[in-house]
Design a protein around this motif. Structure first.
Motif, PDB file in Angstrom:
ATOM      1  N   VAL A  12       0.871  -1.171   0.000  1.00 55.25           N
ATOM      2  CA  VAL A  12       0.000   0.000   0.000  1.00 55.25           C
ATOM      3  C   VAL A  12       0.909   1.221   0.000  1.00 55.25           C
ATOM      4  O   VAL A  12       1.993   1.193   0.564  1.00 55.25           O
ATOM      5  CB  VAL A  12      -0.911   0.076   1.238  1.00 55.25           C
ATOM      6  N   ILE A  13       0.417   2.271  -0.647  1.00 57.35           N
ATOM      7  CA  ILE A  13       1.187   3.513  -0.617  1.00 57.35           C
ATOM      8  C   ILE A  13       1.029   4.131   0.754  1.00 57.35           C
ATOM      9  O   ILE A  13      -0.087   4.438   1.173  1.00 57.35           O
ATOM     10  CB  ILE A  13       0.661   4.482  -1.673  1.00 57.35           C
ATOM     11  N   SER A  14       2.127   4.275   1.478  1.00 54.48           N
ATOM     12  CA  SER A  14       2.021   4.985   2.744  1.00 54.48           C
ATOM     13  C   SER A  14       3.384   5.553   3.077  1.00 54.48           C
ATOM     14  O   SER A  14       4.412   5.019   2.658  1.00 54.48           O
ATOM     15  CB  SER A  14       1.554   4.057   3.852  1.00 54.48           C
ATOM     16  N   PHE A  15       3.359   6.637   3.799  1.00 57.73           N
ATOM     17  CA  PHE A  15       4.621   7.293   4.122  1.00 57.73           C
ATOM     18  C   PHE A  15       5.055   6.972   5.548  1.00 57.73           C
ATOM     19  O   PHE A  15       5.890   7.659   6.118  1.00 57.73           O
ATOM     20  CB  PHE A  15       4.488   8.804   3.916  1.00 57.73           C
ATOM     21  N   ASP A  16       4.488   5.905   6.129  1.00 56.67           N
ATOM     22  CA  ASP A  16       4.831   5.559   7.509  1.00 56.67           C
ATOM     23  C   ASP A  16       6.294   5.186   7.673  1.00 56.67           C
ATOM     24  O   ASP A  16       6.874   5.352   8.738  1.00 56.67           O
ATOM     25  CB  ASP A  16       3.967   4.382   7.984  1.00 56.67           C
ATOM     26  N   PHE A  17       6.887   4.664   6.577  1.00 62.66           N
ATOM     27  CA  PHE A  17       8.275   4.205   6.709  1.00 62.66           C
ATOM     28  C   PHE A  17       9.209   5.347   7.084  1.00 62.66           C
ATOM     29  O   PHE A  17      10.285   5.117   7.614  1.00 62.66           O
ATOM     30  CB  PHE A  17       8.742   3.558   5.403  1.00 62.66           C
ATOM     31  N   LEU A  18       8.788   6.573   6.849  1.00 61.97           N
ATOM     32  CA  LEU A  18       9.650   7.706   7.184  1.00 61.97           C
ATOM     33  C   LEU A  18       9.881   7.800   8.685  1.00 61.97           C
ATOM     34  O   LEU A  18      10.865   8.388   9.121  1.00 61.97           O
ATOM     35  CB  LEU A  18       9.024   9.004   6.675  1.00 61.97           C
ATOM     36  N   GLY A  19       8.989   7.223   9.466  1.00 63.26           N
ATOM     37  CA  GLY A  19       9.153   7.291  10.914  1.00 63.26           C
ATOM     38  C   GLY A  19      10.017   6.185  11.485  1.00 63.26           C
ATOM     39  O   GLY A  19      10.357   6.212  12.670  1.00 63.26           O
ATOM     40  N   GLU A  20      10.365   5.196  10.663  1.00 68.68           N
ATOM     41  CA  GLU A  20      11.164   4.089  11.181  1.00 68.68           C
ATOM     42  C   GLU A  20      12.630   4.468  11.240  1.00 68.68           C
ATOM     43  O   GLU A  20      13.085   5.342  10.515  1.00 68.68           O
ATOM     44  CB  GLU A  20      10.992   2.876  10.253  1.00 68.68           C
ATOM     45  N   GLN A  43      20.163   5.726  14.497  1.00 73.05           N
ATOM     46  CA  GLN A  43      18.904   5.336  15.131  1.00 73.05           C
ATOM     47  C   GLN A  43      17.786   6.330  14.822  1.00 73.05           C
ATOM     48  O   GLN A  43      16.633   6.090  15.167  1.00 73.05           O
ATOM     49  CB  GLN A  43      19.096   5.216  16.655  1.00 73.05           C
ATOM     50  N   MET A  44      18.158   7.448  14.236  1.00 78.32           N
ATOM     51  CA  MET A  44      17.108   8.420  13.903  1.00 78.32           C
ATOM     52  C   MET A  44      16.332   7.941  12.680  1.00 78.32           C
ATOM     53  O   MET A  44      16.781   7.053  11.958  1.00 78.32           O
ATOM     54  CB  MET A  44      17.737   9.777  13.638  1.00 78.32           C
TER      55      MET A  44
END
Lengths: 405, 430
Positions: free
Chosen positions: A57-65, A81-82
């Motif tokens: 799915v298109i999502s930009f959640d990975f930017l927070g990992e 770790q950032m």
């Protein structure tokens, strides 16, 4: 008495959509809109289908990992770790840094070469046109790689600086070391009060500009000529130097020193940054040189002669008559070259400089596999910069364009 | 009186003196040097600095060329022959010549095919570049060239290019018949006819009629790839660029905005992001199972990129035309397509030639960027297989210098041609 009038308007018929120029435009626009919509629908349905098949799915959640990778040059605090978002931000700053450095250097080189191409000196003229032709006609990627090779393969390794009769030595009073791990330069260390010197200096620069404006105004208003050069320099530098010594030299330099297998201390400028910086600068400088030349040539000779017949001296002719007119021609392409530098800085990925294309479009993309999202963000960033610069340029163009009545 | 006269005039010359040569400092090479190199102190200093630069360049480069080794199997052998002297190891160029030009996967027994295609390119392009020298009939060959080149480079059955050609011919014939009624009908009719023919010939299926050994595009590389990308994308992007420019000038708001958004978007992003799209993202937007060649995807993206830039060049030319030209066309009663084809575009394209050539040169240089998405073009070959091999690890300058030289020759040639053409086409203020 006869009067000419339009033939009576016929009622609207569907065939008019094709045959009447008043309505045909609507038909074409409708067709174009349908075509574009169909194209997007087709691409969108393919995308949906492919994503469903791949279970994405298109999502930009990975930017927070957490990013889990290191970046060798960071202008802001960063560790692995950032999150990816922070890594992208580091990349943005690195992009802006190299673009800024390259823009300034390219302008200096370009103005120098452009003026030198108009020199009376035959040899200088020919040398400069050789420079311009050589650099304009070879891809910038090749120049980046060539300079990067110089920085990594030709420069001595830190080990060569060791020993009594070392193969390499530091230059500029032992303060700068060119190594294949980058260039080491002294780093300013701010003791308490150090920043106040900087502030005083900045205030001095502002004061110098203000003084020059005041002097110009006075000249135009009363004809009284104040000296402009040395008082401006004095206003800029003297207070800062005074404060520097009164506060007891609060700024010191930390020199790079050989320790272990590498240099310690100082600032390390990476070879990839230098390669990108200078390659973009000399490549774009060649284009800017041509613009500068064209700009100066575009001012007709009559202007120079008219100014001379008014009794202006050569310096004044340049400053008051030629440059203001030439700049109108030079600046718009100059800004689009700045834009090109910013866009070409994305070639950083070829030499491993961690700009936005290297972090977000490189490692983040490969680690997370989020190709669509990463490239979308990448494009959005460059698009924002381009559009904002061209907006500024339009405003500028309006302000300098000839006021025709 | 006569007395004084006799005193004052002692001698009157009776013959004319021959003209004297100007003083030595005012003639020949000395005068030229005084005028051009040493006219004042500052100039003299500049000259000395420039002479020093030239001297330094020549003395540091000359031994490198003069001692160059042209025949050696590896860099170690080169260094042994040189015995510590300064000298280039140009053997890498002779040794890897074919790889540099054709990539490392193109079958070596088939090198004649791209070479022949390259030579034919000159015949095809000559009547376009030099209208006055070559007969107009040669343009027929130019029209056939894309199909011949496709057949030679990619191989496969000759039916594929022939049928593609048939589609174009059918399209053109329908267009020529219908265009007398209306341009739009002719244009769309031609397109439909071409697609019908392609669809019909697609039914024939695979065949091996007159087949050359097929070569996949992923096997192509080296400078050939740069040249292929450059010529294909430039020639494709000019018609698209014209269409976009006309669209941007259009009075129809929807069409205008579609073109504006496309142009500004493409011009605002770096080419490398578009190439990333070609290599990793575009596959998501194609129907499932469709397997587009990377070459085709890259061509699509570079063509998009170039056509946006060409559109801006042509838009500038359209804006530069005097308004009277548009009004004259209107007052003759020409409709929009006629006015564009017969009056506006011929003039606008002429003005935009230097700009288009600039874009073409820039585009050709930018084809090196495909090395970043791991296609093995000239730069990709050098950085990848050649410098990574154990024999030639470390031969940087010879290889990079060669690449720079190749690009320089092509790009410099093109820009000189465009300067010549500009003079040739200048019909005003003679």
């Amino acid at each position: 008495m006869t009067t000419l009038s339009d033939p009576p308007q016929s009622a609207f018929k569907p065939s008019m959509l094709l045959n009447d120029t008043r309505y045909r435009g609507y038909t074409f626009q409708f067709i174009a809109l349908v075509c574009v919509a169909a194209l997007f629908a087709y691409l969108g349905s393919n995308l949906a289908q492919n994503l469903r098949d791949a279970g994405l799915v298109i999502s930009f959640d990975f930017l927070g990992e957490p990013a889990n990778y290191d970046i060798n040059q960071t202008l802001i605090e960063y560790n692995n770790q950032m999150d990816h978002w922070r890594a992208a931000l580091v990349g943005v700053l690195n992009t802006l840094l190299v673009s800024f450095l390259a823009c300034i250097t390219a302008t200096v080189i370009g103005v120098f070469a452009g003026v030198a191409r108009l020199s009376q000196n035959w040899l200088v003229r020919k040398l400069m046109s050789a420079y311009v032709e050589a650099f304009r006609n070879v891809p910038v990627l090749i120049w980046i790689i060539i300079i990067f090779t110089v920085m990594t393969a030709v420069m001595p390794s830190p080990r060569d600086f060791r020993g009594e009769d070392a193969a390499a030595s530091m230059v500029l009073f032992d303060s700068v070391a060119f190594t294949n791990r980058g260039v080491y330069i002294p780093k300013p260390i701010f003791a308490p009060g150090g920043w106040s010197v900087i502030y005083v200096f900045l205030a001095g620069v502002v004061g110098a500009f203000w003084y020059r404006r005041y002097a110009t105004k006075l000249l135009y208003a009363t004809g009284k000529l104040l000296p402009m050069g040395w008082p401006a320099l004095a206003i800029a530098f003297v207070p800062a130097i005074l404060v520097f010594f009164i506060l007891g030299r609060p700024i010191t330099l930390e020199y790079p020193e050989l320790g272990g297998f590498n240099f310690q201390g100082g600032i390390n400028i990476l070879g990839s940054l230098i390669a990108l910086w200078f390659a973009l600068a000399i490549y774009t400088g060649a284009f800017i040189a041509e613009n500068v030349r064209a700009g100066i040539l575009s001012v007709s000779k009559g202007q120079t002669e008219a100014a001379a017949s008014l009794g202006l001296r050569p310096n004044r002719i340049m400053n008051l008559v030629i440059l203001p007119q030439a700049l109108r021609v030079i600046i718009p392409p100059l800004i689009s070259h700045y834009l090109n530098i910013t866009k070409n800085s994305s070639l950083a990925i070829a030499v491993g400089y961690m700009d936005l294309t290297g972090t977000l479009g490189g490692i983040t993309l490969n680690q997370t596999g989020r190709a669509i999202e990463c490239i979308l963000l990448l494009m959005a960033f460059y698009l924002t910069i381009s559009l904002s610069i061209s907006a500024v340029m339009n405003v500028y163009n309006k302000s300098v364009s000839l006021k025709e009545r | 009186m006569a007395d004084t006269h006799a005193h004052s005039v002692r001698f009157v010359r009776e013959t004319m003196l021959p003209q004297q040569e100007p003083p030595a400092a005012e003639r020949g090479a000395v005068k030229w040097m005084r005028q051009n190199l040493f006219s004042n102190l500052r100039n003299s200093i500049f000259t000395l600095i420039a002479i020093y630069c030239v001297y330094w360049l020549v003395t540091s480069l000359y031994p490198w060329f003069a001692n160059g080794i042209w025949d050696a199997p590896s860099i170690r052998a080169c260094r042994e022959i040189l015995e510590g002297d300064v000298g280039g190891c140009f053997a890498v160029l002779t040794e890897r010549w074919n790889q540099l030009l054709f990539g490392f996967q193109y079958p070596s027994e088939l090198y004649w095919r791209p070479t022949l295609a390259f030579l034919l390119l000159f015949i095809a392009i000559a009547p376009v570049l030099f209208r006055k020298v070559f007969p107009a009939q040669m343009l027929i060959f130019t029209a056939l060239y894309p199909f011949i080149a496709y057949y030679l480079i990619w191989g496969g059955s000759i039916l594929v290019p022939v049928m593609a050609l048939l589609g174009f011919v059918a399209g053109y014939m329908v267009y020529a018949r219908l265009v007398t009624q209306s341009f739009a009908m002719g244009f769309f009719g031609g397109i439909i006819a071409a697609f019908v023919v392609w669809w019909l010939t697609g039914l024939v299926g695979e065949s091996t009629f007159l087949a050359l050994e097929p070569v996949a595009s992923r096997n192509m590389g080296g400078f050939m790839l740069n040249l292929m990308l450059g010529t294909v994308c430039v020639s494709l992007s000019i018609p698209f660029g014209i269409a976009l420019a006309l669209g941007r000038q259009s009075s129809m708001p929807i069409i205008k905005w579609i073109c504006v958004i496309f142009i500004e978007f493409v011009r605002g992003v770096p080419l490398i992001t578009l190439l990333f799209v070609a290599s990793v993202v575009l596959a998501y937007f194609l129907p499932p199972g469709a397997n587009f060649d990377l070459f085709v995807r890259v061509v699509i993206m570079i063509t998009m990129f170039a056509s946006a830039y060409i559109a801006e060049v042509i838009r500038g030319a359209l804006a530069a035309l005097p308004k009277g030209q548009y009004e004259a066309a209107d007052s003759l009663g020409l409709d929009y397509p006629q006015a564009m084809r017969l009056i506006i575009l011929p003039q606008a394209l002429k003005i935009s030639i230097p700009g288009i050539v600039n874009v073409a040169v820039g585009l050709f240089k930018d084809t090196t960027l495909v090395s970043i998405i791991s296609m093995f073009d000239l730069v990709g070959m050098i950085r990848g297989p050649i410098l990574a091999s154990t024999e030639w690890n470390g031969v940087y300058w010879e290889l990079l210098g060669f690449a720079a030289l190749l690009f320089f020759v092509v790009c410099f040639g093109i820009s000189k041609y465009s300067q010549w053409l500009e003079k040739e086409l200048a019909t005003d203020h003679r």
